[in-house]
Design an enzyme around this catalytic site. Sequence first.
Site, PDB file in Angstrom:
ATOM      1  N   LYS A 140      40.653  48.215  66.150  1.00  0.00           N
ATOM      2  CA  LYS A 140      41.322  47.170  66.921  1.00  0.00           C
ATOM      3  C   LYS A 140      42.753  47.004  66.409  1.00  0.00           C
ATOM      4  CE  LYS A 140      41.532  42.190  67.689  1.00  0.00           C
ATOM      5  NZ  LYS A 140      42.927  42.142  67.196  1.00  0.00           N
TER       6      LYS A 140
ATOM      7  N   GLU B 125      53.692  33.396  50.043  1.00  0.00           N
ATOM      8  CA  GLU B 125      54.173  34.693  50.542  1.00  0.00           C
ATOM      9  C   GLU B 125      55.031  34.451  51.776  1.00  0.00           C
ATOM     10  OE1 GLU B 125      52.386  39.076  51.745  1.00  0.00           O
ATOM     11  OE2 GLU B 125      51.146  37.301  52.079  1.00  0.00           O
TER      12      GLU B 125
END
Length: 475
Positions: free
Chosen positions: A169, A374
């Site tokens: 996917k 992050e």
Amino acid sequence: MVKQYRNLINGEMIETGEWLDVVNPANEEVIGQVPACGQDELDKAVAAARAAFKTWRKTPIEERRAAILAIAGAIKENGEELFRLLTSEQGKPHAQAQQEIYGAAGMASAQSTLELEDEINEDSESRLSRTRRVPVGVVGGIVPWNFPVMMAIQKIVPAMLSGCTIILKPSPFTPLTTLRIAELIADKVPAGVVNIITGEDSLGPLITQHPDIDKITFTGSTATGKKIMEGASADLKRITLELGGNDASIVLPDADPKKVAEQLFWSSFSNAGQICIAAKRVYIHEDIYDELSAAIVEYAKNVKVGDGAQQGTGVGPIQNKKQYERVLELIQDAKDKGYKFLLGGDKDPSGTGYFVPLTILDNPPEDARIVAEEQFGPVMPLMKFSSEDEVIAKANNSEYGLAGAVWTANPDKGVEIAEQLETGTVWVNEFLHLSPFAPFGGHKQSGFGAEYGKEGLKEFTYPQVITVKRDNVPA
């Protein structure tokens, strides 16, 4: 009219009648449509993979290698078309898109040479015991949007080589190049061995929880990785998770600012900072902090931010609106807190495209969001340190442990520090280098399992021990 791409299921290119738009992040225009798959299409893909597995697992490894090399060849032969398409959907400049496309072909070729030999556990008068590796079965692969082709190949190739079959996917943000590759390889791989289906994020949990999928391999955020681990636990699926990172670079006082400034810049800003192993925290010794920070800023001023398809662009847009808004939120938080900016910090609201100016911060505190989280964008916080013990403690003070780097004129000292960092990969005097023959994986909340090399290939197998009693031993 916008081009419509099809999915690969059981060797055939199919569509669903329902479509998802794919947007160019440089201008926010729709550039393609892909099928919106759900449970029915997934079931067909899984059934095809399950049927193909019965034969593929018994296929001689040389034939599996040949199929992988055919994939690599198709990517390489169509490289120019593919890298231009990749830039249009992902945003990265052409030069970096070329690196990804041709790098993926090279990675596939190199990894096709890997082999897991049987191990002899005992060879005595009484018995012969050996361990061999057998394929796990049907694999579900879920790919991110930052390196959609490289990450797809990194899931397809070891699955195929080990004898598994796979349903892949792509991210709904960047499926086009992968589906074009699907067209190119549809007749080069036995039907059902590789299936590629597209859908919204809601398709991911259907894959994770499907009772006839034996393993999940996922690259993406730690938050999503935890959900996948939870979903896979119902029937104890095998999992490989390559997740987030807040990677630290440490610059020792003997490093030459003039030599390392450019390398440090690109270690943070390649692919607009959208790399899990990019330098997201840069610690510079106080003796060279002012000189090196000035050199990085000066270099950054000459790097063009813009459409990756335009000549001279060094840094492209953020790939999607959601991530774009998150990066802007982190920058705004830093401004609200009064942190000092050496470069960037402002955004022209009148422009189109998900562009964020190159942003460099001057010594923000460790608990600043822009340091502790992050960023996954073109943001570079620079921090001072005075001692090795101090900087090692700061670098390790993170829930993540994916990668890091040490910059020094003394490689032995660099290795000494590298061995004290709590990460899966550490570079000394380079950055972002991954080998097809070396394992790559995270410590702590940066992942589970490994990719690349023999360790990565083992992730797609079970060990099976066969023990034979010797006939010449008395009962």
